[in-house]
Design an enzyme around this catalytic site. Structure first.
Site, short mmCIF file in Angstrom:
data_model
loop_
_atom_site.label_atom_id
_atom_site.label_comp_id
_atom_site.label_asym_id
_atom_site.label_seq_id
_atom_site.Cartn_x
_atom_site.Cartn_y
_atom_site.Cartn_z
N ARG A 46 0.87 -0.92 -0.02
CA ARG A 46 0.16 0.14 -0.30
C ARG A 46 0.86 1.34 0.21
O ARG A 46 0.25 2.15 -0.55
CB ARG A 46 -1.05 0.08 0.93
CG ARG A 46 -1.76 -0.93 1.05
CD ARG A 46 -3.25 -0.71 2.35
NE ARG A 46 -2.50 -1.31 3.41
CZ ARG A 46 -2.83 -2.27 4.27
NH1 ARG A 46 -4.42 -2.35 4.39
NH2 ARG A 46 -1.85 -2.28 5.10
N ILE A 137 5.03 -24.43 11.22
CA ILE A 137 5.04 -26.20 10.88
C ILE A 137 4.24 -27.41 10.25
O ILE A 137 3.08 -26.69 9.13
CB ILE A 137 3.71 -26.60 12.28
CG1 ILE A 137 4.20 -25.97 13.86
CG2 ILE A 137 3.62 -27.76 12.97
CD1 ILE A 137 3.13 -26.06 14.55
N GLY A 188 3.28 -8.71 19.31
CA GLY A 188 2.71 -8.89 17.59
C GLY A 188 2.06 -10.70 17.33
O GLY A 188 2.14 -10.60 16.00
N LYS A 206 -7.96 -22.22 10.79
CA LYS A 206 -6.86 -23.35 10.54
C LYS A 206 -8.46 -24.72 9.75
O LYS A 206 -7.92 -25.36 9.57
CB LYS A 206 -6.21 -23.10 11.28
CG LYS A 206 -5.45 -21.59 11.03
CD LYS A 206 -4.57 -20.86 12.52
CE LYS A 206 -3.87 -19.85 11.99
NZ LYS A 206 -3.45 -19.69 13.71
#
Ligand code: NAP
Ligand code: HSE
Length: 431
Positions: A46, A137, A188, A206
């Site tokens: 952006r 993972i 974060g 997920k």
């Protein structure tokens, strides 16, 4: 001279930054392993003025993602901008142009996965999304390829780092929910809007992706019964500990008699279960398969380089396939399978009630459970007078019976509030 495969990337935030760093740092080894040099030639963002500290020429960046997708000199598209749109339209356009796509976008894959795989299949190109579930993972590939000859019975995951970090600190330090959530945001781990994390929606997306692959069907994020950790309190965690459990936000998907049940919610998990030792922001996925038995995949579920590692692994895969004019392992056939309603779940429950500290209260509560066919395994009082609470652990009961019990308890004059209701996943996960 090695062939060059040119990559166009949509987005260069946390994950995109990790991808760019790994591609630059591991360039020689990646070239050796791929048989082609992977060059990151264009990136859509952006704000092109921001210094991203990646050492890339300013001309690499553009604010026009469609121009990256449509550029004739770009062979592979990496989508790490997130959100359903414009990411979905850009991926569809890339596939239409015959360009393989690698994405980390769980939200998009959990809602539009089957349509996107169909577009990839029609175009004869790869769509890879290892990073969309549990960051670094490897779990998509094991389900799609390594376990392709087996029958998966159940997948149970700790799929959200933010909530696992919060619950771990509440358990180990007795920390307060709001204070730990603020820390998770500062570190974060949490999404920009943390309700996706604490409300269980990130884990549900997920879990839908894992269930679709594991059971060869289509499970959308909206099909997943979803409950977050917002109301988990210190008493829940203390009671769990006393009884030999930890409280974890679990994603649980299983197939029973051809019907698939998928749910995300906090639960009491036995301390002896391998998932109970997954602490902090780590993720893990526990898979039970008919022939392989029990498997556990563990590691960092988020972050720039961990997630970037999964993206770059996919990029190498699709690049190898491009070089051989081949395609990767085919996607699930997405057979139509019925979904099991949460109402049919049979498990044990923990119920915490704020009550008046007076004679007859326990009798009224026990009668209400009995009237709804829910059998009590243990009951005791915590606190006294104004802070009196009743803790109840039930025997296995159906979810709908437990719910109607709780609905009948709430209006009783001696009940101040129903403070918590959590499922107890005893030694064997409930189905
Ligand atoms: P992020 O830090 O917010 O980065 C998003 C990037 O996309 C930014 O560079 C932004 O540009 C760019 N962007 C957004 N909308 C755009 C538009 N319309 N046009 C051009 N550029 C646009 O997000 P992230 O954490 O890297 O996550 C990216 C994806 O990976 C998401 O799908 C997320 O769910 C998934 N994921 C993230 C993690 C993780 O650990 N963060 C782990 C697994 C999966 P500016 O930089 O100029 O704002
Ligand atoms: N907010 C997510 C988490 C990031 O906490 O796990 C990875 O998807």
């Amino acid at each position: 001279m090695d062939r060059v495969i040119r990559i166009g990337m949509l987005g260069c935030g946390t994950v995109g930054g990790g991808v760019a760093t790994i591609l630059a740092r591991e360039s020689d080894d990646i070239t050796a392993r791929t048989g082609a040099k992977l060059e990151l030639v264009r990136i859509a963002v952006r704000d092109t003025a921001r210094d991203r500290g990646l050492g890339l020429p300013a001309g690499t960046f553009t604010t026009d993602p469609l121009s990256v997708v449509e550029a004739e000199d770009i062979d592979v598209i990496v989508e790490v901008m997130g959100g359903r749109e414009p990411a979905g339209s850009l991926i569809r356009r890339a596939l239409e142009l015959g360009k393989p796509v690698v994405t980390a976008n769980k939200e998009l894959v959990a809602h539009e996965g089957p349509e996107l795989y169909a577009a990839a299949q029609a175009a004869g190109v790869d769509l890879a999304y290892e990073a969309a579930v549990a960051g670094a993972i490897p779990i998509i590939k094991p389900l799609k390829e390594s376990l392709a000859g087996d029958r998966v019975l159940r997948v149970v995951g700790i799929l959200n780092g933010t909530t696992n970090y919060i619950l771990t600190r509440m358990t180990e330090e007795g920390a307060d929910y709001a204070e730990v959530l603020a820390d998770a945001q500062a570190l974060g781990y949490a999404e920009a809007d943390p309700t996706a994390d604490v409300g269980g929606h990130d884990a549900a997306a997920k879990c839908a992706i894992l269930a679709s692959l594991a059971f060869d069907t289509t499970v959308h994020a909206d099909d997943v019964f979803t409950q977050g950790i917002e109301t988990v309190n210190a008493t829940d965690i203390r009671v769990a500990d006393r009884l030999g459990y930890v409280v974890k936000l679990l994603g649980i998907a299983s197939e029973v008699d051809g019907r698939v049940g998928v749910r995300v919610h906090p639960a009491f998990l036995p301390k002896a279960h391998p998932l109970a030792s997954v602490r902090g922001a780590f993720n893990a996925v526990y898979v039970e398969a008919a022939a392989a038995g029990e498997l556990m995949f563990y590691g960092p579920g988020a972050g720039a380089e961990p997630t970037g590692s999964a993206v770059v692994g996919d990029v190498i895969d699709v690049a190898r396939n491009l070089l051989q004019t081949a395609r990767g392992a085919i996607e699930s056939q997405h057979r139509v399978k019925d979904l099991r309603s949460i109402d049919e779940l049979r498990t044990q429950y923990y119920v915490l009630l704020d009550v008046e500290d007076a004679p007859g209260v326990l009798a009224a509560v026990a009668t209400t459970f009995g009237d709804h066919g829910v059998s009590i395994a243990q009951v005791w009082q915590e606190g006294a007078e104004d802070s009196a609470q009743l803790v109840l652990i039930t025997h296995r009961a159906r979810e709908d019976a437990l719910r109607t019990t709780v609905e009948a308890l709430a209006p009783l004059p001696s009940i101040r509030s129903v403070a918590s209701v959590l499922r107890v996943e005893a030694e064997v996960f409930a189905s």
